[in-house]
Design a protein around this motif. Structure first.
Motif, PDB file in Angstrom:
ATOM      1  N   GLY A  20       0.228  16.171  12.316  1.00 12.09           N
ATOM      2  CA  GLY A  20       0.417  15.192  11.245  1.00 12.09           C
ATOM      3  C   GLY A  20       0.658  15.793   9.869  1.00 12.09           C
ATOM      4  N   THR A  21       0.258  17.031   9.676  1.00  9.98           N
ATOM      5  CA  THR A  21       0.466  17.713   8.403  1.00  9.98           C
ATOM      6  C   THR A  21       1.005  19.116   8.691  1.00  9.98           C
ATOM      7  OG1 THR A  21      -1.747  18.708   8.368  1.00  9.98           O
ATOM      8  CG2 THR A  21      -1.502  16.515   7.339  1.00  9.98           C
ATOM      9  N   VAL A  22       1.561  19.745   7.674  1.00  9.48           N
ATOM     10  CA  VAL A  22       2.034  21.122   7.828  1.00  9.48           C
ATOM     11  C   VAL A  22       0.863  22.027   8.200  1.00  9.48           C
ATOM     12  CG1 VAL A  22       3.022  23.094   6.595  1.00  9.48           C
ATOM     13  CG2 VAL A  22       4.011  20.812   6.295  1.00  9.48           C
ATOM     14  N   ARG A  23      -0.263  21.833   7.564  1.00  7.45           N
ATOM     15  CA  ARG A  23      -1.450  22.646   7.866  1.00  7.45           C
ATOM     16  C   ARG A  23      -1.893  22.442   9.320  1.00  7.45           C
ATOM     17  NH1 ARG A  23      -6.629  22.552   4.118  1.00  7.45           N
ATOM     18  NH2 ARG A  23      -6.321  24.757   3.772  1.00  7.45           N
ATOM     19  N   GLY A  24      -1.882  21.196   9.793  1.00  8.42           N
ATOM     20  CA  GLY A  24      -2.243  20.912  11.176  1.00  8.42           C
ATOM     21  C   GLY A  24      -1.264  21.546  12.154  1.00  8.42           C
ATOM     22  N   ALA A  25       0.026  21.476  11.834  1.00 10.37           N
ATOM     23  CA  ALA A  25       1.037  22.094  12.695  1.00 10.37           C
ATOM     24  C   ALA A  25       0.850  23.600  12.740  1.00 10.37           C
ATOM     25  CB  ALA A  25       2.435  21.742  12.197  1.00 10.37           C
ATOM     26  N   ASP A  26       0.571  24.211  11.593  1.00 15.94           N
ATOM     27  CA  ASP A  26       0.340  25.651  11.544  1.00 15.94           C
ATOM     28  C   ASP A  26      -0.897  26.019  12.366  1.00 15.94           C
ATOM     29  OD1 ASP A  26       0.852  28.327  10.665  1.00 15.94           O
ATOM     30  OD2 ASP A  26      -0.751  28.096   9.183  1.00 15.94           O
ATOM     31  N   ARG A  27      -1.963  25.233  12.233  1.00 19.54           N
ATOM     32  CA  ARG A  27      -3.199  25.483  12.990  1.00 19.54           C
ATOM     33  C   ARG A  27      -2.921  25.402  14.494  1.00 19.54           C
ATOM     34  NH1 ARG A  27      -6.131  21.196  11.643  1.00 19.54           N
ATOM     35  NH2 ARG A  27      -6.300  21.982   9.529  1.00 19.54           N
ATOM     36  N   TRP A  28      -2.179  24.363  14.909  1.00 15.49           N
ATOM     37  CA  TRP A  28      -1.878  24.208  16.330  1.00 15.49           C
ATOM     38  C   TRP A  28      -1.038  25.380  16.838  1.00 15.49           C
ATOM     39  CZ3 TRP A  28       2.719  23.446  19.119  1.00 15.49           C
ATOM     40  CH2 TRP A  28       2.521  23.207  20.473  1.00 15.49           C
TER      41      TRP A  28
END
Length: 192
Positions: A20-28
């Motif tokens: 849902g967010t750039v940070r979430g995508a990076d974490r995943w």
């Protein structure tokens, strides 16, 4: 399956999107070491890459819905699925972004292995293409026949059935489904 499972139940009756967010995508992405290995180089996750990954996910979820049909698709996106022909075109276009050639690796000791050689310099293109190729492999492989949508209350996952009687993605979903059925039977029996 990992990409499709980035849409999940949030524990409060809603849906959570790990991308849902750039940070979430990076974490995943950081939690996918095999996938990151295909995108060697300086991979910077930004809104454009997040959108490309979500585009592949939307296409795959639409094609998963087609696989499980005539059973209902996951309720997370059943109301907004990409048309199957559009999903197929999107997935194939994403996979074709990176031209690859098969390579045989045969060490002096041990069995030969196969890999892909890419001339693509952009790690973002390699990443998106790898996600799409993985989906193509799954959708054209034997596990596709065992793909199911979990229909436990509040669950939005797809899963690969591991035995003939499996109805839910995990035991907790089975427990939730049994509790919900019991509640409905009890409520129907006591109309007060």
């Amino acid at each position: 399956m990992e990409l499709v499972s980035t849409v999940r139940h949030d524990g409060d009756g809603g849906v959570l999107d790990d991308l849902g967010t750039v940070r979430g995508a990076d974490r995943w992405l950081q939690q996918q070491p095999g996938l990151l290995a295909t995108a060697t180089g300086n991979l910077v996750v930004d809104e454009e890459l997040r959108d490309a990954v979500i585009g592949v996910r939307r296409a795959v979820r639409a094609l998963f819905a087609r696989v499980v049909s005539p059973a209902p698709p996951s309720p997370a996106d059943a109301h907004r699925l990409m048309p199957a022909d559009e999903a197929l075109a999107h997935l194939n276009a994403a996979a074709a972004q990176e031209p690859v050639a098969p390579q045989l690796h045969w060490p002096a000791q041990g069995p030969p292995t196969a890999g892909l050689l890419s001339a693509e310099a952009d790690p973002r293109v390699r990443l998106v293409a790898a996600l799409a190729r993985d989906a193509v492999d799954f959708l054209s492989g034997p596990q596709r026949e065992q793909l199911r949508a979990c229909h436990a209350p509040r669950c939005v996952r797809y899963f690969v059935r591991s035995h003939g009687r499996q109805e839910w993605c995990k035991p907790s979903c089975g427990n939730r489904a049994r509790v919900a059925r019991h509640y409905e039977r009890t409520r129907a029996a006591d109309p007060s």
